[in-house]
Design an enzyme around this catalytic site. Structure first.
Site, PDB file in Angstrom:
ATOM      1  N   LYS A  88       0.848  -1.196   0.000  1.00 21.67           N
ATOM      2  CA  LYS A  88       0.000   0.000   0.000  1.00 21.67           C
ATOM      3  C   LYS A  88       0.886   1.249   0.000  1.00 21.67           C
ATOM      4  O   LYS A  88       1.776   1.386   0.843  1.00 21.67           O
ATOM      5  CB  LYS A  88      -0.902   0.005   1.242  1.00 21.67           C
ATOM      6  CG  LYS A  88      -1.943  -1.108   1.203  1.00 21.67           C
ATOM      7  CD  LYS A  88      -2.696  -1.198   2.498  1.00 21.67           C
ATOM      8  CE  LYS A  88      -3.605  -0.017   2.704  1.00 21.67           C
ATOM      9  NZ  LYS A  88      -4.264  -0.089   4.034  1.00 21.67           N
TER      10      LYS A  88
HETATM   11  C1  E4P Z   1      -7.398   0.206   4.619  1.00 17.52           C
HETATM   12  O1  E4P Z   1      -6.654  -0.641   5.080  1.00 17.52           O
HETATM   13  C2  E4P Z   1      -7.483   1.567   5.177  1.00 17.52           C
HETATM   14  O2  E4P Z   1      -6.227   1.965   5.590  1.00 17.52           O
HETATM   15  C3  E4P Z   1      -8.467   1.589   6.311  1.00 17.52           C
HETATM   16  O3  E4P Z   1      -9.684   0.986   5.892  1.00 17.52           O
HETATM   17  C4  E4P Z   1      -8.704   3.002   6.828  1.00 17.52           C
HETATM   18  O4  E4P Z   1      -9.733   2.933   7.765  1.00 17.52           O
HETATM   19  P1  E4P Z   1     -10.049   4.122   8.815  1.00 17.52           P
HETATM   20  O5  E4P Z   1     -10.496   5.301   8.018  1.00 17.52           O
HETATM   21  O6  E4P Z   1     -11.123   3.552   9.675  1.00 17.52           O
HETATM   22  O7  E4P Z   1      -8.778   4.386   9.551  1.00 17.52           O
END
Ligand code: E4P
Length: 229
Positions: A88
């Site tokens: 990512k």
């Molecule tokens: C995916 O892995 C994203 O980083 C994650 O869904 C972000 O979620 P949040 O907005 O609840 O931190």
């Protein structure tokens, strides 16, 4: 729509990997910080639980181009599966550059922290395997998270790109359903929201009713016990 589990909690991963049709696990630095301890041990334990075939998405922590590329390669080497380990990388100019370089070398990149359809389009052009639009973070600021995913679905369908949409950042089960209806390919969902996607009080009362009616008519035996006689 495919579902991935958005957590690094080993108990949750064991449970959902056993009982739910999940396609893998996503993490980010915040998710890993919730578990603390030895991060590398945690990541290998997650890989061991879900196996080689399921997807793992792990986010870079470096911010300079050369370091992001080095870190991405090290993550994939460590987790040992180029096909099912996705790195990512946040949607920035440096992130796009790293995405272009790494995807040319066959690495699966998930461009993350996507907050607009424009960012998703650029990430797709850079060769991303996935883009991760943050649905709740948009809805929380009165923006249209679900609508943004719907726009990305349309843009990708028009361009015919191979990039998939991995919708992320959900606070409600309804948001997950809404992006599924919009034609999203995959969503990563927290343990809490995933539980809510399955549970229904009328399912519980229906099951209780079936059990009570059966018991009244046939006592303590089961259909299996009768079949095995
Ligand atoms: C995916 O892995 C994203 O980083 C994650 O869904 C972000 O979620 P949040 O907005 O609840 O931190």
């Amino acid at each position: 729509m495919r579902i991935i589990l958005d957590t690094a909690n080993l108990d949750d991963i064991r449970y959902f990997n056993t009982y739910f049709p999940i396609e893998g696990v996503t993490t980010n630095p915040t998710i890993l910080s919730h578990e603390g301890g030895d991060v590398l041990k945690l990541l290998s334990e997650i890989r061991a639980i879900i196996g080689e075939e399921k997807e793992m998405h792990v986010q870079v922590t470096e911010t300079e181009y050369d370091k992001i590329v080095e870190e991405a390669k090290a993550i994939v080497k460590f987790l040992g599966n180029k096909k099912n380990t996705f790195v990512k990388i946040p949607a920035t100019d440096v992130g796009l550059r790293a995405t272009m370089a790494l995807s040319k070398e066959g690495y699966g990149i998930t461009v993350t922290a996507v907050l607009s359809a424009a960012q998703a389009m650029l990430a797709s052009n850079a060769g991303a395997a996935y883009v991760a639009p943050y649905v709740s973070r948009l809805e929380n600021i009165c923006a249209d998270g679900v609508g943004t995913v719907a726009d990305i679905v349309e843009i990708f369908a028009t361009s015919g790109t191979k990039t998939q949409i991995l919708a992320a950042s959900f606070k409600t089960a309804k948001e997950v359903l809404d992006v599924a209806v919009a034609g999203c390919h995959t969503a990563t969902v927290s343990a809490d929201v995933l539980r809510k996607l399955l549970s229904h009080t009328t399912t519980d009362t229906s099951i209780a009713g079936f059990a009570a009616d059966w018991k009244k008519a046939f006592g303590d035996t089961t259909l299996l016990a009768l079949l095995n006689k």
